[in-house]
Design a protein around this motif. Sequence first.
Motif, PDB file in Angstrom:
ATOM      1  N   GLN A 120       0.801  -1.226   0.000  1.00 14.60           N
ATOM      2  CA  GLN A 120       0.000   0.000   0.000  1.00 14.60           C
ATOM      3  C   GLN A 120       0.833   1.275   0.000  1.00 14.60           C
ATOM      4  O   GLN A 120       0.433   2.286   0.561  1.00 14.60           O
ATOM      5  CB  GLN A 120      -0.999  -0.035   1.174  1.00 14.60           C
ATOM      6  CG  GLN A 120      -2.089  -1.076   0.935  1.00 14.60           C
ATOM      7  CD  GLN A 120      -2.927  -1.438   2.152  1.00 14.60           C
ATOM      8  OE1 GLN A 120      -3.371  -2.552   2.294  1.00 14.60           O
ATOM      9  NE2 GLN A 120      -3.153  -0.495   3.038  1.00 14.60           N
ATOM     10  N   ARG A 147      -1.260   1.280  11.293  1.00 14.14           N
ATOM     11  CA  ARG A 147      -0.599   0.459  10.270  1.00 14.14           C
ATOM     12  C   ARG A 147      -1.242  -0.926  10.205  1.00 14.14           C
ATOM     13  O   ARG A 147      -1.585  -1.427   9.138  1.00 14.14           O
ATOM     14  CB  ARG A 147       0.897   0.295  10.562  1.00 14.14           C
ATOM     15  CG  ARG A 147       1.609  -0.561   9.493  1.00 14.14           C
ATOM     16  CD  ARG A 147       3.016  -0.989   9.888  1.00 14.14           C
ATOM     17  NE  ARG A 147       3.032  -2.058  10.881  1.00 14.14           N
ATOM     18  CZ  ARG A 147       2.841  -3.368  10.615  1.00 14.14           C
ATOM     19  NH1 ARG A 147       2.616  -3.765   9.380  1.00 14.14           N
ATOM     20  NH2 ARG A 147       2.864  -4.260  11.587  1.00 14.14           N
ATOM     21  N   GLN A 148      -1.440  -1.529  11.368  1.00 13.49           N
ATOM     22  CA  GLN A 148      -1.989  -2.883  11.362  1.00 13.49           C
ATOM     23  C   GLN A 148      -3.425  -2.871  10.841  1.00 13.49           C
ATOM     24  O   GLN A 148      -3.806  -3.704  10.021  1.00 13.49           O
ATOM     25  CB  GLN A 148      -1.923  -3.478  12.771  1.00 13.49           C
ATOM     26  CG  GLN A 148      -0.471  -3.589  13.239  1.00 13.49           C
ATOM     27  CD  GLN A 148      -0.303  -4.430  14.490  1.00 13.49           C
ATOM     28  OE1 GLN A 148      -1.198  -5.186  14.869  1.00 13.49           O
ATOM     29  NE2 GLN A 148       0.844  -4.318  15.126  1.00 13.49           N
ATOM     30  N   TRP A 149      -4.196  -1.931  11.297  1.00 12.42           N
ATOM     31  CA  TRP A 149      -5.601  -1.862  10.877  1.00 12.42           C
ATOM     32  C   TRP A 149      -5.730  -1.634   9.371  1.00 12.42           C
ATOM     33  O   TRP A 149      -6.558  -2.231   8.699  1.00 12.42           O
ATOM     34  CB  TRP A 149      -6.297  -0.735  11.652  1.00 12.42           C
ATOM     35  CG  TRP A 149      -7.578  -0.289  11.054  1.00 12.42           C
ATOM     36  CD1 TRP A 149      -8.789  -0.909  11.161  1.00 12.42           C
ATOM     37  CD2 TRP A 149      -7.780   0.868  10.233  1.00 12.42           C
ATOM     38  NE1 TRP A 149      -9.738  -0.193  10.458  1.00 12.42           N
ATOM     39  CE2 TRP A 149      -9.144   0.897   9.886  1.00 12.42           C
ATOM     40  CE3 TRP A 149      -6.936   1.885   9.771  1.00 12.42           C
ATOM     41  CZ2 TRP A 149      -9.686   1.900   9.081  1.00 12.42           C
ATOM     42  CZ3 TRP A 149      -7.467   2.878   8.981  1.00 12.42           C
ATOM     43  CH2 TRP A 149      -8.830   2.882   8.653  1.00 12.42           C
ATOM     44  N   SER A 150      -4.848  -0.774   8.834  1.00  8.73           N
ATOM     45  CA  SER A 150      -5.001  -0.428   7.415  1.00  8.73           C
ATOM     46  C   SER A 150      -4.345  -1.441   6.489  1.00  8.73           C
ATOM     47  O   SER A 150      -4.641  -1.473   5.298  1.00  8.73           O
ATOM     48  CB  SER A 150      -4.420   0.966   7.158  1.00  8.73           C
ATOM     49  OG  SER A 150      -3.045   0.995   7.477  1.00  8.73           O
ATOM     50  N   THR A 151      -3.446  -2.278   7.019  1.00  3.88           N
ATOM     51  CA  THR A 151      -2.728  -3.225   6.164  1.00  3.88           C
ATOM     52  C   THR A 151      -3.666  -4.314   5.662  1.00  3.88           C
ATOM     53  O   THR A 151      -4.225  -5.077   6.447  1.00  3.88           O
ATOM     54  CB  THR A 151      -1.545  -3.852   6.928  1.00  3.88           C
ATOM     55  OG1 THR A 151      -0.641  -2.807   7.278  1.00  3.88           O
ATOM     56  CG2 THR A 151      -0.812  -4.873   6.070  1.00  3.88           C
ATOM     57  N   LEU A 152      -3.876  -4.347   4.356  1.00  6.61           N
ATOM     58  CA  LEU A 152      -4.757  -5.319   3.706  1.00  6.61           C
ATOM     59  C   LEU A 152      -6.187  -5.217   4.245  1.00  6.61           C
ATOM     60  O   LEU A 152      -6.878  -6.236   4.367  1.00  6.61           O
ATOM     61  CB  LEU A 152      -4.207  -6.751   3.862  1.00  6.61           C
ATOM     62  CG  LEU A 152      -2.731  -6.920   3.469  1.00  6.61           C
ATOM     63  CD1 LEU A 152      -2.321  -8.384   3.618  1.00  6.61           C
ATOM     64  CD2 LEU A 152      -2.473  -6.462   2.054  1.00  6.61           C
ATOM     65  N   HIS A 153      -6.610  -4.023   4.583  1.00  5.07           N
ATOM     66  CA  HIS A 153      -7.999  -3.851   5.014  1.00  5.07           C
ATOM     67  C   HIS A 153      -8.921  -4.260   3.865  1.00  5.07           C
ATOM     68  O   HIS A 153      -8.826  -3.715   2.767  1.00  5.07           O
ATOM     69  CB  HIS A 153      -8.261  -2.396   5.414  1.00  5.07           C
ATOM     70  CG  HIS A 153      -9.520  -2.251   6.220  1.00  5.07           C
ATOM     71  ND1 HIS A 153     -10.760  -2.579   5.710  1.00  5.07           N
ATOM     72  CD2 HIS A 153      -9.736  -1.859   7.497  1.00  5.07           C
ATOM     73  CE1 HIS A 153     -11.677  -2.389   6.643  1.00  5.07           C
ATOM     74  NE2 HIS A 153     -11.080  -1.951   7.734  1.00  5.07           N
ATOM     75  N   LEU A 185     -10.002   3.606  15.831  1.00  6.88           N
ATOM     76  CA  LEU A 185     -10.154   2.807  14.610  1.00  6.88           C
ATOM     77  C   LEU A 185     -11.589   2.793  14.095  1.00  6.88           C
ATOM     78  O   LEU A 185     -11.820   2.856  12.885  1.00  6.88           O
ATOM     79  CB  LEU A 185      -9.656   1.377  14.841  1.00  6.88           C
ATOM     80  CG  LEU A 185      -8.158   1.225  15.081  1.00  6.88           C
ATOM     81  CD1 LEU A 185      -7.790  -0.242  15.217  1.00  6.88           C
ATOM     82  CD2 LEU A 185      -7.334   1.886  13.982  1.00  6.88           C
TER      83      LEU A 185
END
Lengths: 554, 159
Positions: A117, A150-156, A227
């Motif tokens: 991303q 970062r974790q939430w948006s990664t491959l959302h 979030l």
Amino acid sequence: MYIYDQYDQKIIDQRVAQFRDQTVRFLAGQISETEFLPLRLQNGLYLQRQAPMLRIAVPYGLMNSTQLRKLAEITRVYDKGYAHISTRQNVQLNWPALEEVPDILAELATVQMHAIQTSGNCVRNTTTDQFAGVACDELEDPRPYCEIIRQWSTLHPEFAFLPRKFKIAVCGSTEDRAAIHHHDIGLELLANAQGEIGLKVLVGGGLGRTPAIGSVICDWLDKRHMLTYLEAILRVYNKHGRRDNKFKARIKILVRAMGVDAFREAVEQEWSTLKDGPTTLTDEALERARSFFDAPDYAVIDGPAATAELDAACERDPIFGNWVKRNTLSHRMAGYRIVTVSLKSTGYAPGDITAEQLELVAELADLYSFGEIRSTHEQNLVLGDVPMAQLYPLWQRLQAAGLATPNIGYLTDIICCPGGDYCSLANAKSLPVAEAIQARFDDLDYVYDLGPLELNISGCMNACGHHHIGHIGILGVDKKGEEYYQVCLGGSQSKEASIGKILGPSFKQEAMPDVIDTILSTYVTLRQEEESFLDTYRRVGIDPFKERVYAQAH
Amino acid sequence: MPRLIKDGAVIDDRWQPIDLDSDAPRAGQIASLEQWLNLADKAGTGVQLEPAEEPDTLFPHLHEIALIVINFPVFTDGRGFSYARRLREHGYRGELRAGGHFIRDQLTYLRRCGFDAFQMADESGLEAALASLSDFTEFYQAAEDQPLPLFRRRAEPTS
Ligand code: HEM
Ligand code: SF4
């Protein structure tokens, strides 16, 4: 800094495998160009003028020495031995081969890095203050929040095909060093009346062809709701952002079209179904994220004594003293300084760094700064935690490698996009303009006398070089097939954000150093004592500059 | 008979496709949203949403709908991902089908958003596409296939 566990590693590894398969299918003709486009973009791969360009994510600008060494190795094996620090704290390679990109991503995954991303119409790398955790004016460290994002948006799964790209920045200090007013979403950590720290939420800022300053849609949000609230904003944008015209597709256009109050209402409405759901942050989750950014093992140093010794060293060697003054900052721990490693020496593209320099910075980080390195959106690197007593040996090594140009925050610390030399969207070259200006203003005393100055250059209105928010901005334009440059004045990325105003008709490349010279001497004539360029501009307006510049040009 | 992916396998499609000229789609047939809203007898019909049609008008009827198709005329228009999530969040439990021109590389995301059936414009790649349903086996976010975000599932919080 954040360390992957088996979950993070698995996700990144599976992503590499997925893209390897996609690349194989693309090369075998089983995926069309159009279909492959967003797949490769969301793995950081652009196809550019000369070669592909790979943008590697540096989450909120934080790296360790192992990662820097891996980057050096990758630039040697797969590229031409250098890398570029971008204005969004990422790292770019200009010459990788498409077939080898899956291998590069696999190499990156071994050191907990990726290119996920870093482009495409999705949530991009979250950026923050390059001095997070060490700055004296910090209310709370923004990095744990960046990591959670970062974790939430990664491959959302819901937000990978947005109308347009989406950028989030977080700031936790009095001075805004993350340009949160110029992001799709800006988050500012701040205390409410009860002294409890939460988030102010801004939406709809941006640069590009329609520069805009973000509007506040929430004055104070409990962190636990971060979030779900982001998710509500993204959902409103995903559903209602324009998809018929890519130049009107950013969230800033939607916010402007709906009006900020109607937009806020739509978000609140969407939030009502998400609020307090499973994505609500728990105390454990917040604490876990925070635990990765605990202060390192600082030595107990006698601050006044260390300062006195440093002062003496500066006096003994004025060149060193000047570097300390220009390129280092006070640290919140007694006896430590924050060091900026300048990637702005004349003759080298701003932000470029060779494999040898990467390795050197890695070594110096291990020796003097707990093995951590930060990248800045001004395209420099930072060693955040250097004991004062180590500054001299550090400086000697940096100096020998061309990494100690004492210009941080001054005229020649230019922000510049790759422009026409590399980028297929460019109207004009930008790097030669930067170089010509750096060469013209090689008299450091004059540069220091000009005081803090931000000069930003973009090769086209996409504004990758942030020209709108430079005190002086330069934009490459196309005039009947010829490369010209438009100048704007008075932009600022600070909390008193502003967008630069166009000075007037554009100039040829050869004229640019003279034009800048005239603008600067106008400032010198008009300034009242101690007044910065920006303050003078704000006091006198654009006219005096206009008169002088165009009087000379004609 | 047209085929599609349903619950992880390739099967025949027993639904009659949309017919915009019909004024009264019958049970077993898919209706456009406009047709469907006008139907006196909705029993046994399916309904198809286009990208500009938000699912909210269906919310009062979710328990009685057997099939909702969300059409993707172009794969880059991601509105359908949010529509799917909203339908599931509002309690829709029937078949939720992606139709049109999405690509196999989107299957994991589509599934996570609540789609359980995938009718691809080009049927020839259906079997091969099954593999893309499990490109990932671990996820950060809560979604329809995994109700808890990773931060609530991590083995042990650091003390
Ligand atoms: C060389 C290939 C590049 C291409 C094709 C490219 C393309 C673009 C495009 C099309 C936009 C405008 C998007 C919009 O406003 O919706 C944009 C914006 C931007 N790019 Fe680049 N870019 C490139 C390199 C870079 C580099 C090297 C940097 C960092 C030095 C960079 C940083 C940015 C930033 C900060 C924006 C901000 C504008 C915003 O978000 O509003 N880009 N880029
Ligand atoms: S501003 Fe324009 S020329 Fe510069 S990198 Fe961005 S798209 Fe290319």
